[in-house]
Design a protein around this motif. Structure first.
Motif, PDB file in Angstrom:
ATOM      1  N   THR A  17       6.334  -2.093  83.940  1.00 25.55           N
ATOM      2  CA  THR A  17       6.744  -2.443  82.582  1.00 25.55           C
ATOM      3  C   THR A  17       7.921  -1.587  82.124  1.00 25.55           C
ATOM      4  O   THR A  17       8.859  -2.101  81.494  1.00 25.55           O
ATOM      5  CB  THR A  17       5.561  -2.294  81.605  1.00 25.55           C
ATOM      6  OG1 THR A  17       4.527  -3.192  82.014  1.00 25.55           O
ATOM      7  CG2 THR A  17       5.967  -2.588  80.176  1.00 25.55           C
ATOM      8  N   LEU A  18       7.895  -0.306  82.451  1.00 23.76           N
ATOM      9  CA  LEU A  18       9.019   0.561  82.087  1.00 23.76           C
ATOM     10  C   LEU A  18      10.312   0.085  82.757  1.00 23.76           C
ATOM     11  O   LEU A  18      11.356  -0.014  82.106  1.00 23.76           O
ATOM     12  CB  LEU A  18       8.725   2.009  82.480  1.00 23.76           C
ATOM     13  CG  LEU A  18       7.696   2.732  81.629  1.00 23.76           C
ATOM     14  CD1 LEU A  18       7.367   4.094  82.232  1.00 23.76           C
ATOM     15  CD2 LEU A  18       8.200   2.884  80.203  1.00 23.76           C
ATOM     16  N   PHE A  19      10.237  -0.208  84.040  1.00 23.78           N
ATOM     17  CA  PHE A  19      11.437  -0.674  84.738  1.00 23.78           C
ATOM     18  C   PHE A  19      11.920  -2.008  84.191  1.00 23.78           C
ATOM     19  O   PHE A  19      13.100  -2.182  83.884  1.00 23.78           O
ATOM     20  CB  PHE A  19      11.208  -0.784  86.249  1.00 23.78           C
ATOM     21  CG  PHE A  19      12.329  -1.506  86.914  1.00 23.78           C
ATOM     22  CD1 PHE A  19      13.583  -0.920  87.010  1.00 23.78           C
ATOM     23  CD2 PHE A  19      12.173  -2.800  87.381  1.00 23.78           C
ATOM     24  CE1 PHE A  19      14.646  -1.599  87.585  1.00 23.78           C
ATOM     25  CE2 PHE A  19      13.222  -3.489  87.960  1.00 23.78           C
ATOM     26  CZ  PHE A  19      14.467  -2.882  88.056  1.00 23.78           C
ATOM     27  N   LEU A  20      11.002  -2.977  84.090  1.00 25.10           N
ATOM     28  CA  LEU A  20      11.408  -4.305  83.616  1.00 25.10           C
ATOM     29  C   LEU A  20      11.882  -4.243  82.163  1.00 25.10           C
ATOM     30  O   LEU A  20      12.813  -4.953  81.783  1.00 25.10           O
ATOM     31  CB  LEU A  20      10.273  -5.311  83.784  1.00 25.10           C
ATOM     32  CG  LEU A  20       9.895  -5.648  85.229  1.00 25.10           C
ATOM     33  CD1 LEU A  20       8.706  -6.607  85.265  1.00 25.10           C
ATOM     34  CD2 LEU A  20      11.070  -6.217  85.999  1.00 25.10           C
ATOM     35  N   GLY A  21      11.245  -3.398  81.360  1.00 23.43           N
ATOM     36  CA  GLY A  21      11.684  -3.217  79.972  1.00 23.43           C
ATOM     37  C   GLY A  21      13.117  -2.709  79.907  1.00 23.43           C
ATOM     38  O   GLY A  21      13.935  -3.189  79.106  1.00 23.43           O
ATOM     39  N   VAL A  25      16.379  -4.746  78.315  1.00 21.29           N
ATOM     40  CA  VAL A  25      17.289  -4.176  77.320  1.00 21.29           C
ATOM     41  C   VAL A  25      18.738  -4.224  77.799  1.00 21.29           C
ATOM     42  O   VAL A  25      19.644  -4.585  77.034  1.00 21.29           O
ATOM     43  CB  VAL A  25      16.860  -2.729  76.956  1.00 21.29           C
ATOM     44  CG1 VAL A  25      17.919  -2.027  76.122  1.00 21.29           C
ATOM     45  CG2 VAL A  25      15.530  -2.749  76.218  1.00 21.29           C
ATOM     46  N   THR A  26      18.960  -3.881  79.076  1.00 25.49           N
ATOM     47  CA  THR A  26      20.339  -3.905  79.579  1.00 25.49           C
ATOM     48  C   THR A  26      20.927  -5.305  79.553  1.00 25.49           C
ATOM     49  O   THR A  26      22.122  -5.474  79.323  1.00 25.49           O
ATOM     50  CB  THR A  26      20.444  -3.325  81.010  1.00 25.49           C
ATOM     51  OG1 THR A  26      19.695  -4.136  81.914  1.00 25.49           O
ATOM     52  CG2 THR A  26      19.981  -1.883  81.058  1.00 25.49           C
ATOM     53  N   HIS A  27      20.081  -6.302  79.776  1.00 27.36           N
ATOM     54  CA  HIS A  27      20.569  -7.689  79.729  1.00 27.36           C
ATOM     55  C   HIS A  27      20.807  -8.145  78.288  1.00 27.36           C
ATOM     56  O   HIS A  27      21.819  -8.786  77.999  1.00 27.36           O
ATOM     57  CB  HIS A  27      19.586  -8.632  80.425  1.00 27.36           C
ATOM     58  CG  HIS A  27      19.716  -8.607  81.913  1.00 27.36           C
ATOM     59  ND1 HIS A  27      19.255  -7.571  82.680  1.00 27.36           N
ATOM     60  CD2 HIS A  27      20.275  -9.481  82.763  1.00 27.36           C
ATOM     61  CE1 HIS A  27      19.525  -7.823  83.951  1.00 27.36           C
ATOM     62  NE2 HIS A  27      20.149  -8.982  84.031  1.00 27.36           N
ATOM     63  N   LEU A  28      19.885  -7.836  77.407  1.00 27.64           N
ATOM     64  CA  LEU A  28      20.041  -8.262  76.010  1.00 27.64           C
ATOM     65  C   LEU A  28      21.226  -7.579  75.332  1.00 27.64           C
ATOM     66  O   LEU A  28      21.909  -8.186  74.505  1.00 27.64           O
ATOM     67  CB  LEU A  28      18.754  -7.998  75.228  1.00 27.64           C
ATOM     68  CG  LEU A  28      17.545  -8.842  75.625  1.00 27.64           C
ATOM     69  CD1 LEU A  28      16.312  -8.408  74.839  1.00 27.64           C
ATOM     70  CD2 LEU A  28      17.813 -10.332  75.437  1.00 27.64           C
ATOM     71  N   LEU A  29      21.465  -6.315  75.699  1.00 25.21           N
ATOM     72  CA  LEU A  29      22.584  -5.581  75.105  1.00 25.21           C
ATOM     73  C   LEU A  29      23.889  -5.784  75.868  1.00 25.21           C
ATOM     74  O   LEU A  29      24.928  -5.286  75.444  1.00 25.21           O
ATOM     75  CB  LEU A  29      22.257  -4.088  75.028  1.00 25.21           C
ATOM     76  CG  LEU A  29      21.101  -3.701  74.122  1.00 25.21           C
ATOM     77  CD1 LEU A  29      20.884  -2.195  74.151  1.00 25.21           C
ATOM     78  CD2 LEU A  29      21.331  -4.186  72.697  1.00 25.21           C
ATOM     79  N   ARG A  30      23.802  -6.493  76.985  1.00 26.57           N
ATOM     80  CA  ARG A  30      24.975  -6.813  77.796  1.00 26.57           C
ATOM     81  C   ARG A  30      25.774  -5.560  78.159  1.00 26.57           C
ATOM     82  O   ARG A  30      26.974  -5.478  77.940  1.00 26.57           O
ATOM     83  CB  ARG A  30      25.854  -7.827  77.082  1.00 26.57           C
ATOM     84  CG  ARG A  30      25.147  -9.155  76.841  1.00 26.57           C
ATOM     85  CD  ARG A  30      25.959 -10.153  76.023  1.00 26.57           C
ATOM     86  NE  ARG A  30      27.385 -10.139  76.276  1.00 26.57           N
ATOM     87  CZ  ARG A  30      27.988 -10.821  77.265  1.00 26.57           C
ATOM     88  NH1 ARG A  30      27.288 -11.562  78.075  1.00 26.57           N
ATOM     89  NH2 ARG A  30      29.297 -10.765  77.408  1.00 26.57           N
ATOM     90  N   VAL A  31      25.079  -4.566  78.738  1.00 28.26           N
ATOM     91  CA  VAL A  31      25.744  -3.326  79.134  1.00 28.26           C
ATOM     92  C   VAL A  31      26.740  -3.598  80.260  1.00 28.26           C
ATOM     93  O   VAL A  31      26.661  -4.616  80.954  1.00 28.26           O
ATOM     94  CB  VAL A  31      24.725  -2.235  79.540  1.00 28.26           C
ATOM     95  CG1 VAL A  31      23.802  -1.888  78.381  1.00 28.26           C
ATOM     96  CG2 VAL A  31      23.932  -2.642  80.748  1.00 28.26           C
ATOM     97  N   GLY A  56      11.779 -11.009  79.238  1.00 30.55           N
ATOM     98  CA  GLY A  56      10.995 -10.404  78.151  1.00 30.55           C
ATOM     99  C   GLY A  56       9.767 -11.227  77.796  1.00 30.55           C
ATOM    100  O   GLY A  56       8.662 -10.692  77.655  1.00 30.55           O
ATOM    101  N   LEU A  57       9.943 -12.532  77.663  1.00 31.83           N
ATOM    102  CA  LEU A  57       8.805 -13.400  77.351  1.00 31.83           C
ATOM    103  C   LEU A  57       7.796 -13.414  78.496  1.00 31.83           C
ATOM    104  O   LEU A  57       6.574 -13.418  78.264  1.00 31.83           O
ATOM    105  CB  LEU A  57       9.286 -14.814  77.039  1.00 31.83           C
ATOM    106  CG  LEU A  57      10.082 -14.952  75.742  1.00 31.83           C
ATOM    107  CD1 LEU A  57      10.696 -16.342  75.642  1.00 31.83           C
ATOM    108  CD2 LEU A  57       9.213 -14.647  74.534  1.00 31.83           C
ATOM    109  N   SER A  58       8.291 -13.377  79.724  1.00 29.80           N
ATOM    110  CA  SER A  58       7.398 -13.344  80.882  1.00 29.80           C
ATOM    111  C   SER A  58       6.615 -12.035  80.921  1.00 29.80           C
ATOM    112  O   SER A  58       5.425 -12.017  81.254  1.00 29.80           O
ATOM    113  CB  SER A  58       8.194 -13.508  82.178  1.00 29.80           C
ATOM    114  OG  SER A  58       8.854 -14.744  82.195  1.00 29.80           O
ATOM    115  N   LEU A  59       7.266 -10.938  80.563  1.00 27.77           N
ATOM    116  CA  LEU A  59       6.584  -9.642  80.539  1.00 27.77           C
ATOM    117  C   LEU A  59       5.509  -9.597  79.452  1.00 27.77           C
ATOM    118  O   LEU A  59       4.429  -9.039  79.661  1.00 27.77           O
ATOM    119  CB  LEU A  59       7.600  -8.514  80.357  1.00 27.77           C
ATOM    120  CG  LEU A  59       7.063  -7.097  80.502  1.00 27.77           C
ATOM    121  CD1 LEU A  59       6.489  -6.864  81.899  1.00 27.77           C
ATOM    122  CD2 LEU A  59       8.166  -6.087  80.200  1.00 27.77           C
TER     123      LEU A  59
END
Length: 123
Positions: A17-21, A25-31, A56-59
């Motif tokens: 969960t920590l890794f996928l979280g 975040v990196t995808h949503l914030l488009r880093v 995120g929804l899958s998690l």
């Protein structure tokens, strides 16, 4: 399953969960690295955000007892897509192996905690 197995499942689930979280975040914030790879593969600008939302929804589904089996399968499918993209675009082998290992850990975390999930595979 034994309580030790269930505890191990929770620990694995927490780590996954920590890794996928972080990935969400990196995808949503488009880093930078996410958008750089997105540009490299020629995907539309909105693609990372959709990937982050889907993961995120899958998690969330993975953490809810009523939808854990579906969440496990959806995350596995998402990671299968990551494996495919890594292979098609010639990414380092580590990227592919890491996605596969993450999928295995997703199952390893859910397996001892959910009898219904075990029933889907052993039935």
């Amino acid at each position: 399953m034994s309580t030790n197995a269930q505890r191990a499942g929770w620990v694995i689930t927490a780590l996954v969960t920590l890794f996928l979280g972080f990935d969400i975040v990196t995808h949503l914030l488009r880093v930078g690295p996410v958008t750089d790879f997105n540009d490299k593969i020629g995907a539309p600008d909105w693609f990372p955000v959709v990937c982050g939302a889907v993961l995120g929804l899958s998690l969330i589904a993975y953490h809810l007892p009523a939808t854990r089996a579906m969440g496990t399968v959806l995350i596995t499918a998402y990671l299968g897509g990551a494996v495919t993209v890594n292979l098609v675009f010639g990414q380092p082998a580590f990227n592919t192996v890491f996605a596969i290992a993450t999928a295995v850990l997703v199952w390893a975390g859910a397996w001892p905690r959910d009898e219904r999930l075990r029933g889907l595979v052993t039935a």
